[in-house]
Scaffold this motif. Structure first.
Motif, PDB file in Angstrom:
ATOM      1  N   LYS A   2       0.852  -1.183   0.000  1.00  8.81           N
ATOM      2  CA  LYS A   2       0.000   0.000   0.000  1.00  8.81           C
ATOM      3  C   LYS A   2       0.889   1.235   0.000  1.00  8.81           C
ATOM      4  O   LYS A   2       1.807   1.339   0.823  1.00  8.81           O
ATOM      5  CB  LYS A   2      -0.899   0.026   1.243  1.00  8.81           C
ATOM      6  CG  LYS A   2      -1.903  -1.120   1.331  1.00  8.81           C
ATOM      7  CD  LYS A   2      -2.723  -1.022   2.604  1.00  8.81           C
ATOM      8  CE  LYS A   2      -3.730  -2.170   2.703  1.00  8.81           C
ATOM      9  NZ  LYS A   2      -4.530  -2.082   3.954  1.00  8.81           N
ATOM     10  N   TYR A   4       0.794   5.096   0.678  1.00 13.68           N
ATOM     11  CA  TYR A   4       0.056   6.223   1.240  1.00 13.68           C
ATOM     12  C   TYR A   4       0.615   7.500   0.623  1.00 13.68           C
ATOM     13  O   TYR A   4       1.819   7.749   0.680  1.00 13.68           O
ATOM     14  CB  TYR A   4       0.174   6.236   2.763  1.00 13.68           C
ATOM     15  CG  TYR A   4      -0.605   5.115   3.409  1.00 13.68           C
ATOM     16  CD1 TYR A   4      -1.933   5.299   3.793  1.00 13.68           C
ATOM     17  CD2 TYR A   4      -0.022   3.863   3.621  1.00 13.68           C
ATOM     18  CE1 TYR A   4      -2.663   4.273   4.369  1.00 13.68           C
ATOM     19  CE2 TYR A   4      -0.750   2.828   4.204  1.00 13.68           C
ATOM     20  CZ  TYR A   4      -2.062   3.041   4.571  1.00 13.68           C
ATOM     21  OH  TYR A   4      -2.788   2.019   5.144  1.00 13.68           O
ATOM     22  N   GLU A  26      -1.730  -0.891  -3.762  1.00 13.45           N
ATOM     23  CA  GLU A  26      -2.966  -0.155  -3.514  1.00 13.45           C
ATOM     24  C   GLU A  26      -2.603   1.281  -3.185  1.00 13.45           C
ATOM     25  O   GLU A  26      -1.689   1.529  -2.380  1.00 13.45           O
ATOM     26  CB  GLU A  26      -3.729  -0.790  -2.355  1.00 13.45           C
ATOM     27  CG  GLU A  26      -5.068  -0.145  -2.042  1.00 13.45           C
ATOM     28  CD  GLU A  26      -5.767  -0.788  -0.864  1.00 13.45           C
ATOM     29  OE1 GLU A  26      -6.805  -0.253  -0.427  1.00 13.45           O
ATOM     30  OE2 GLU A  26      -5.278  -1.827  -0.365  1.00 13.45           O
ATOM     31  N   ILE A  28      -3.494   4.754  -1.497  1.00 15.77           N
ATOM     32  CA  ILE A  28      -4.361   5.243  -0.426  1.00 15.77           C
ATOM     33  C   ILE A  28      -4.037   6.710  -0.147  1.00 15.77           C
ATOM     34  O   ILE A  28      -2.912   7.052   0.218  1.00 15.77           O
ATOM     35  CB  ILE A  28      -4.196   4.409   0.857  1.00 15.77           C
ATOM     36  CG1 ILE A  28      -4.542   2.944   0.566  1.00 15.77           C
ATOM     37  CG2 ILE A  28      -5.071   4.963   1.972  1.00 15.77           C
ATOM     38  CD1 ILE A  28      -4.328   2.021   1.722  1.00 15.77           C
ATOM     39  N   THR A  37      -6.810   8.982   6.598  1.00 20.70           N
ATOM     40  CA  THR A  37      -6.508   8.242   5.380  1.00 20.70           C
ATOM     41  C   THR A  37      -7.796   7.748   4.742  1.00 20.70           C
ATOM     42  O   THR A  37      -8.833   7.609   5.412  1.00 20.70           O
ATOM     43  CB  THR A  37      -5.597   7.033   5.671  1.00 20.70           C
ATOM     44  OG1 THR A  37      -6.354   6.041   6.373  1.00 20.70           O
ATOM     45  CG2 THR A  37      -4.375   7.428   6.481  1.00 20.70           C
ATOM     46  N   ALA A  38      -7.718   7.458   3.457  1.00 22.54           N
ATOM     47  CA  ALA A  38      -8.910   6.993   2.735  1.00 22.54           C
ATOM     48  C   ALA A  38      -9.386   5.633   3.220  1.00 22.54           C
ATOM     49  O   ALA A  38     -10.536   5.265   2.974  1.00 22.54           O
ATOM     50  CB  ALA A  38      -8.616   6.940   1.236  1.00 22.54           C
ATOM     51  N   ASP A  39      -8.537   4.875   3.918  1.00 23.09           N
ATOM     52  CA  ASP A  39      -8.987   3.583   4.464  1.00 23.09           C
ATOM     53  C   ASP A  39      -9.359   3.684   5.940  1.00 23.09           C
ATOM     54  O   ASP A  39      -9.389   2.695   6.665  1.00 23.09           O
ATOM     55  CB  ASP A  39      -7.947   2.477   4.226  1.00 23.09           C
ATOM     56  CG  ASP A  39      -6.588   2.783   4.828  1.00 23.09           C
ATOM     57  OD1 ASP A  39      -6.391   3.903   5.362  1.00 23.09           O
ATOM     58  OD2 ASP A  39      -5.703   1.907   4.763  1.00 23.09           O
ATOM     59  N   GLY A  40      -9.637   4.939   6.390  1.00 24.19           N
ATOM     60  CA  GLY A  40     -10.229   5.142   7.700  1.00 24.19           C
ATOM     61  C   GLY A  40      -9.284   5.107   8.886  1.00 24.19           C
ATOM     62  O   GLY A  40      -9.717   4.854  10.013  1.00 24.19           O
ATOM     63  N   ARG A  41      -8.018   5.401   8.660  1.00 24.90           N
ATOM     64  CA  ARG A  41      -7.057   5.370   9.758  1.00 24.90           C
ATOM     65  C   ARG A  41      -6.493   6.762  10.006  1.00 24.90           C
ATOM     66  O   ARG A  41      -6.700   7.700   9.242  1.00 24.90           O
ATOM     67  CB  ARG A  41      -5.928   4.384   9.428  1.00 24.90           C
ATOM     68  CG  ARG A  41      -6.418   2.964   9.189  1.00 24.90           C
ATOM     69  CD  ARG A  41      -5.270   2.027   8.862  1.00 24.90           C
ATOM     70  NE  ARG A  41      -4.343   1.904   9.969  1.00 24.90           N
ATOM     71  CZ  ARG A  41      -3.195   1.222   9.908  1.00 24.90           C
ATOM     72  NH1 ARG A  41      -2.850   0.604   8.787  1.00 24.90           N
ATOM     73  NH2 ARG A  41      -2.403   1.145  10.952  1.00 24.90           N
ATOM     74  N   THR A 200      -8.578  10.105  -7.328  1.00 21.05           N
ATOM     75  CA  THR A 200      -8.966   9.752  -5.965  1.00 21.05           C
ATOM     76  C   THR A 200      -9.806  10.855  -5.350  1.00 21.05           C
ATOM     77  O   THR A 200      -9.695  12.030  -5.715  1.00 21.05           O
ATOM     78  CB  THR A 200      -7.718   9.513  -5.085  1.00 21.05           C
ATOM     79  OG1 THR A 200      -6.932  10.698  -5.052  1.00 21.05           O
ATOM     80  CG2 THR A 200      -6.894   8.340  -5.614  1.00 21.05           C
ATOM     81  N   VAL A 203     -10.039  13.168   1.195  1.00 27.18           N
ATOM     82  CA  VAL A 203     -10.353  12.495   2.453  1.00 27.18           C
ATOM     83  C   VAL A 203     -10.925  13.498   3.429  1.00 27.18           C
ATOM     84  O   VAL A 203     -10.336  14.560   3.635  1.00 27.18           O
ATOM     85  CB  VAL A 203      -9.092  11.831   3.053  1.00 27.18           C
ATOM     86  CG1 VAL A 203      -9.440  11.077   4.328  1.00 27.18           C
ATOM     87  CG2 VAL A 203      -8.442  10.924   2.040  1.00 27.18           C
TER      88      VAL A 203
END
Length: 203
Positions: A2, A4, A26, A28, A37-41, A200, A203
């Motif tokens: 991934k 970032y 991936e 992100i 972050t786009a994956d919720g972190r 993208t 966020v």
């Protein structure tokens, strides 16, 4: 893996390299202000330094700092043309270039983003940066790339020189660098990376 990233930051460099190498990853997005972050972190849980890029490996390790990331990636694909083999004189020359770009172009540009710096101070940083750009412009006379072929240093230099318009610095004052930027931007990997980042959602 991934990656970032945040748009218009140095994370574009490893993004380009990933696409050049054809490695699966991936993408992100990170909000540089909130660190969401786009994956919720919270990005600070991934990289406590708080800035992109960060590469999350499948084994759970997190690698940060652009020059380290791009060299790691190149070493995952033996025989690629982006980086000479570890232990060679040519690899040392690449590391010399990456360090120069990190400290003198990337680091030299950073103060110009600071809205709190008075204009006379910014002018001091600009003049120092101009000397470094003069050096690179001379280095690229009758050369398409910083080394023999397109490589890691070219992707990194392209990334940081993309910031010059933010500082009202015209790359055309350095004709060889202007040609270099056009050449690199035309690469399919660069086009794909920039398009993917633009596609993208914030966020």
């Amino acid at each position: 893996m991934k990656l970032y990233f945040a748009p218009m930051t140095c994370s574009l460099s490893p993004h380009i390299v990933l696409r050049e190498l054809g490695l699966p990853f991936e993408l992100i997005r990170v909000n540089n202000k909130t660190k969401a972050t786009a994956d919720g972190r919270d990005f600070r849980d991934i990289n406590p330094k708080g800035y992109v890029a960060a590469l999350a490996l499948d084994n759970g390790e997190i690698l940060t700092e652009g020059p380290a990331i791009v060299q790691y990636l190149a070493d995952q694909v033996p025989g690629n043309s982006l980086a000479p083999a570890n232990g060679t004189w040519e690899r040392t020359r690449l590391q010399e270039l990456l360090n120069f770009i990190t400290s003198e172009i990337h680091g030299g540009s950073a103060p110009l983003f600071n809205a709190d710096l008075p204009e006379p101070v910014k002018e001091i940083f600009r003049q120092k940066l101009f000397k470094r750009l003069d050096y690179l412009n001379k280095n690229l006379v009758q050369k398409d790339y910083l080394l023999n072929t397109f490589g890691l240093a070219d992707a990194y230099l392209f990334t940081v020189l993309k910031w010059l318009p933010f500082f009202n610095i015209d790359i055309k004052n350095w004709p060889e660098l202007a040609s270099f930027m056009e050449r690199i931007e035309a690469r399919p990997s660069v086009q794909a990376a920039m398009a993917a980042e633009e596609a993208t959602q914030p966020v």
